[in-house]
Scaffold this motif. Sequence first.
Motif, PDB file in Angstrom:
ATOM      1  N   MET A  38       1.212  -1.636  -0.147  1.00 16.31           N
ATOM      2  CA  MET A  38       0.085  -0.290   0.579  1.00 16.31           C
ATOM      3  C   MET A  38       1.123   1.415  -0.522  1.00 16.31           C
ATOM      4  SD  MET A  38      -3.318  -1.191  -0.801  1.00 16.31           S
ATOM      5  CE  MET A  38      -3.576   0.210  -0.576  1.00 16.31           C
ATOM      6  N   LYS A  39       2.191   1.378   0.545  1.00 17.78           N
ATOM      7  CA  LYS A  39       2.918   2.194   0.944  1.00 17.78           C
ATOM      8  C   LYS A  39       3.453   2.040  -0.901  1.00 17.78           C
ATOM      9  CE  LYS A  39       6.030   2.247   4.678  1.00 17.78           C
ATOM     10  NZ  LYS A  39       6.908   2.423   5.627  1.00 17.78           N
ATOM     11  N   LEU A  40       3.757   1.894  -1.550  1.00 22.66           N
ATOM     12  CA  LEU A  40       4.092   1.678  -2.730  1.00 22.66           C
ATOM     13  C   LEU A  40       3.196   2.231  -3.552  1.00 22.66           C
ATOM     14  CD1 LEU A  40       6.432  -1.842  -2.909  1.00 22.66           C
ATOM     15  CD2 LEU A  40       7.084   0.920  -3.387  1.00 22.66           C
ATOM     16  N   VAL A  41       1.675   1.783  -3.393  1.00 20.15           N
ATOM     17  CA  VAL A  41       0.771   2.364  -4.393  1.00 20.15           C
ATOM     18  C   VAL A  41       0.927   3.304  -4.434  1.00 20.15           C
ATOM     19  CG1 VAL A  41      -1.311   2.043  -4.685  1.00 20.15           C
ATOM     20  CG2 VAL A  41      -0.592  -0.196  -4.519  1.00 20.15           C
ATOM     21  N   HIS A  42       0.921   4.127  -2.984  1.00 22.07           N
ATOM     22  CA  HIS A  42       0.200   5.669  -3.131  1.00 22.07           C
ATOM     23  C   HIS A  42       1.228   5.918  -3.421  1.00 22.07           C
ATOM     24  CE1 HIS A  42      -3.570   4.423  -1.436  1.00 22.07           C
ATOM     25  NE2 HIS A  42      -3.257   4.236  -0.026  1.00 22.07           N
ATOM     26  N   ILE A  43       3.140   5.970  -2.979  1.00 23.17           N
ATOM     27  CA  ILE A  43       4.070   6.799  -3.778  1.00 23.17           C
ATOM     28  C   ILE A  43       4.356   6.916  -5.183  1.00 23.17           C
ATOM     29  CG2 ILE A  43       6.743   6.378  -3.711  1.00 23.17           C
ATOM     30  CD1 ILE A  43       6.084   5.035  -1.014  1.00 23.17           C
ATOM     31  N   CYS A  44       4.031   5.705  -6.073  1.00 23.83           N
ATOM     32  CA  CYS A  44       4.129   5.444  -7.366  1.00 23.83           C
ATOM     33  C   CYS A  44       3.300   5.799  -8.438  1.00 23.83           C
ATOM     34  CB  CYS A  44       4.493   3.796  -7.554  1.00 23.83           C
ATOM     35  SG  CYS A  44       6.449   3.419  -6.931  1.00 23.83           S
ATOM     36  N   LYS A  45       3.181   5.619  -9.714  1.00 27.03           N
ATOM     37  CA  LYS A  45       2.569   6.434 -10.275  1.00 27.03           C
ATOM     38  C   LYS A  45       2.231   4.937 -10.785  1.00 27.03           C
ATOM     39  CE  LYS A  45       3.664  10.228 -11.671  1.00 27.03           C
ATOM     40  NZ  LYS A  45       4.362  11.282 -13.145  1.00 27.03           N
ATOM     41  N   SER A  47       2.131   3.328 -14.132  1.00 21.56           N
ATOM     42  CA  SER A  47       3.785   2.921 -14.844  1.00 21.56           C
ATOM     43  C   SER A  47       5.137   2.072 -13.850  1.00 21.56           C
ATOM     44  CB  SER A  47       4.038   3.522 -16.177  1.00 21.56           C
ATOM     45  OG  SER A  47       4.378   5.267 -15.057  1.00 21.56           O
ATOM     46  N   GLU A  48       5.411   3.596 -13.220  1.00 21.94           N
ATOM     47  CA  GLU A  48       6.494   3.749 -11.447  1.00 21.94           C
ATOM     48  C   GLU A  48       5.993   2.069 -11.419  1.00 21.94           C
ATOM     49  OE1 GLU A  48       6.071   6.656  -9.477  1.00 21.94           O
ATOM     50  OE2 GLU A  48       7.612   7.783 -11.424  1.00 21.94           O
ATOM     51  N   PHE A  49       5.191   1.627 -11.021  1.00 23.19           N
ATOM     52  CA  PHE A  49       5.027   0.648  -9.434  1.00 23.19           C
ATOM     53  C   PHE A  49       5.010  -0.781 -10.693  1.00 23.19           C
ATOM     54  CE2 PHE A  49       1.595  -2.767  -8.529  1.00 23.19           C
ATOM     55  CZ  PHE A  49       1.682  -2.964  -7.456  1.00 23.19           C
ATOM     56  N   ALA A  50       4.553  -0.886 -12.129  1.00 20.77           N
ATOM     57  CA  ALA A  50       4.050  -2.019 -12.527  1.00 20.77           C
ATOM     58  C   ALA A  50       6.282  -2.767 -13.206  1.00 20.77           C
ATOM     59  CB  ALA A  50       3.226  -1.659 -14.460  1.00 20.77           C
ATOM     60  N   GLU A  51       7.303  -1.440 -13.251  1.00 25.65           N
ATOM     61  CA  GLU A  51       7.924  -0.498 -13.464  1.00 25.65           C
ATOM     62  C   GLU A  51       8.752  -1.783 -12.804  1.00 25.65           C
ATOM     63  OE1 GLU A  51      12.017   1.722 -14.404  1.00 25.65           O
ATOM     64  OE2 GLU A  51       9.905   2.394 -15.121  1.00 25.65           O
ATOM     65  N   HIS A  52       8.695  -1.024 -11.663  1.00 24.63           N
ATOM     66  CA  HIS A  52       9.769  -1.990 -10.110  1.00 24.63           C
ATOM     67  C   HIS A  52       9.233  -3.181  -9.301  1.00 24.63           C
ATOM     68  CE1 HIS A  52      11.391   1.915  -8.397  1.00 24.63           C
ATOM     69  NE2 HIS A  52      10.628   2.577  -8.811  1.00 24.63           N
ATOM     70  N   CYS A  53       8.237  -3.666  -9.739  1.00 25.25           N
ATOM     71  CA  CYS A  53       7.598  -5.651 -10.381  1.00 25.25           C
ATOM     72  C   CYS A  53       8.251  -6.057 -11.068  1.00 25.25           C
ATOM     73  CB  CYS A  53       5.914  -5.714 -10.495  1.00 25.25           C
ATOM     74  SG  CYS A  53       5.140  -7.125  -9.804  1.00 25.25           S
ATOM     75  N   GLU A  54       8.452  -5.673 -12.144  1.00 28.72           N
ATOM     76  CA  GLU A  54       8.774  -6.396 -13.163  1.00 28.72           C
ATOM     77  C   GLU A  54      10.558  -6.655 -12.928  1.00 28.72           C
ATOM     78  OE1 GLU A  54       7.779  -4.283 -16.406  1.00 28.72           O
ATOM     79  OE2 GLU A  54       5.450  -5.275 -16.806  1.00 28.72           O
ATOM     80  N   ASN A  56      12.328  -5.519  -9.876  1.00 30.47           N
ATOM     81  CA  ASN A  56      11.981  -6.582  -8.186  1.00 30.47           C
ATOM     82  C   ASN A  56      12.615  -5.435  -7.738  1.00 30.47           C
ATOM     83  OD1 ASN A  56      11.705  -8.134  -6.760  1.00 30.47           O
ATOM     84  ND2 ASN A  56      13.389  -9.490  -6.892  1.00 30.47           N
ATOM     85  N   THR A  57      12.463  -4.429  -8.169  1.00 32.85           N
ATOM     86  CA  THR A  57      13.114  -3.027  -7.240  1.00 32.85           C
ATOM     87  C   THR A  57      12.465  -2.431  -6.548  1.00 32.85           C
ATOM     88  OG1 THR A  57      12.917  -1.722  -9.268  1.00 32.85           O
ATOM     89  CG2 THR A  57      14.256  -2.460  -9.481  1.00 32.85           C
ATOM     90  N   PHE A  58      12.212  -1.039  -5.733  1.00 27.84           N
ATOM     91  CA  PHE A  58      11.859  -0.675  -4.966  1.00 27.84           C
ATOM     92  C   PHE A  58      12.220   1.058  -5.511  1.00 27.84           C
ATOM     93  CE2 PHE A  58      11.948  -4.665  -2.471  1.00 27.84           C
ATOM     94  CZ  PHE A  58      10.538  -4.994  -2.459  1.00 27.84           C
ATOM     95  N   PRO A  59      10.984   1.983  -5.011  1.00 26.46           N
ATOM     96  CA  PRO A  59      11.725   3.177  -5.400  1.00 26.46           C
ATOM     97  C   PRO A  59      12.421   4.128  -4.433  1.00 26.46           C
ATOM     98  CG  PRO A  59       9.037   3.468  -4.322  1.00 26.46           C
ATOM     99  CD  PRO A  59      10.100   2.247  -4.936  1.00 26.46           C
ATOM    100  N   LYS A  60      12.928   4.681  -4.551  1.00 29.83           N
ATOM    101  CA  LYS A  60      13.765   5.530  -2.973  1.00 29.83           C
ATOM    102  C   LYS A  60      13.161   5.802  -2.343  1.00 29.83           C
ATOM    103  CE  LYS A  60      17.628   6.312  -5.437  1.00 29.83           C
ATOM    104  NZ  LYS A  60      19.572   6.959  -5.994  1.00 29.83           N
ATOM    105  N   SER A  66      11.545  -4.391   9.275  1.00 33.98           N
ATOM    106  CA  SER A  66       9.778  -5.446   9.056  1.00 33.98           C
ATOM    107  C   SER A  66      10.200  -5.510   7.231  1.00 33.98           C
ATOM    108  CB  SER A  66       8.987  -5.933   9.703  1.00 33.98           C
ATOM    109  OG  SER A  66       8.597  -6.052  10.769  1.00 33.98           O
ATOM    110  N   GLU A  67      10.249  -5.108   6.470  1.00 33.00           N
ATOM    111  CA  GLU A  67      10.086  -4.492   5.265  1.00 33.00           C
ATOM    112  C   GLU A  67      11.584  -5.501   5.121  1.00 33.00           C
ATOM    113  OE1 GLU A  67       6.710  -0.255   4.820  1.00 33.00           O
ATOM    114  OE2 GLU A  67       9.233  -0.638   4.997  1.00 33.00           O
ATOM    115  N   GLU A  68      12.215  -4.429   5.568  1.00 33.24           N
ATOM    116  CA  GLU A  68      13.720  -5.100   5.152  1.00 33.24           C
ATOM    117  C   GLU A  68      13.969  -6.326   5.150  1.00 33.24           C
ATOM    118  OE1 GLU A  68      16.598  -3.938   3.870  1.00 33.24           O
ATOM    119  OE2 GLU A  68      15.920  -1.618   3.998  1.00 33.24           O
ATOM    120  N   LYS A  69      13.500  -7.757   5.872  1.00 35.11           N
ATOM    121  CA  LYS A  69      13.330  -8.833   6.314  1.00 35.11           C
ATOM    122  C   LYS A  69      12.280  -9.362   4.581  1.00 35.11           C
ATOM    123  CE  LYS A  69      13.302  -9.185  11.081  1.00 35.11           C
ATOM    124  NZ  LYS A  69      13.191  -9.441  12.005  1.00 35.11           N
TER     125      LYS A  69
END
Length: 94
Positions: A38-45, A47-54, A56-60, A66-69
């Motif tokens: 949900m954080k990612l959904v609200h941070i990313c547009k 197209s960015e969300f799709a790109e990060h998923c494809e 396997n990356t994250f925005p800065k 817990s998330e690091e794990k």
Amino acid sequence: MISASDLVTVHDFLKQTGEPNVRKMMKEISPVHVGLLMKLVHICKDSEFAEHCEKNTFPKFKLNRSEEKIKENFWNDCCKAFISKGLASNQQAA
């Protein structure tokens, strides 16, 4: 692998759905996964969300302990949940 258009649709669906409802629906993934998703959904547009998923990356942004794990397998776990719930379909490589 999930297509970029499916990921855009997933992003839009998640953005319009409240986190408590996503938690109830996505029982395949942990509450930490849902919170990060949900954080990612609200941070990313979308197209960015799709790109990060494809990729396997994250925005800065800062991840908590817990998330690091879960970071390493996060996208794979989420994609499996998206497919199992019918939000996306598995695309076979040609």
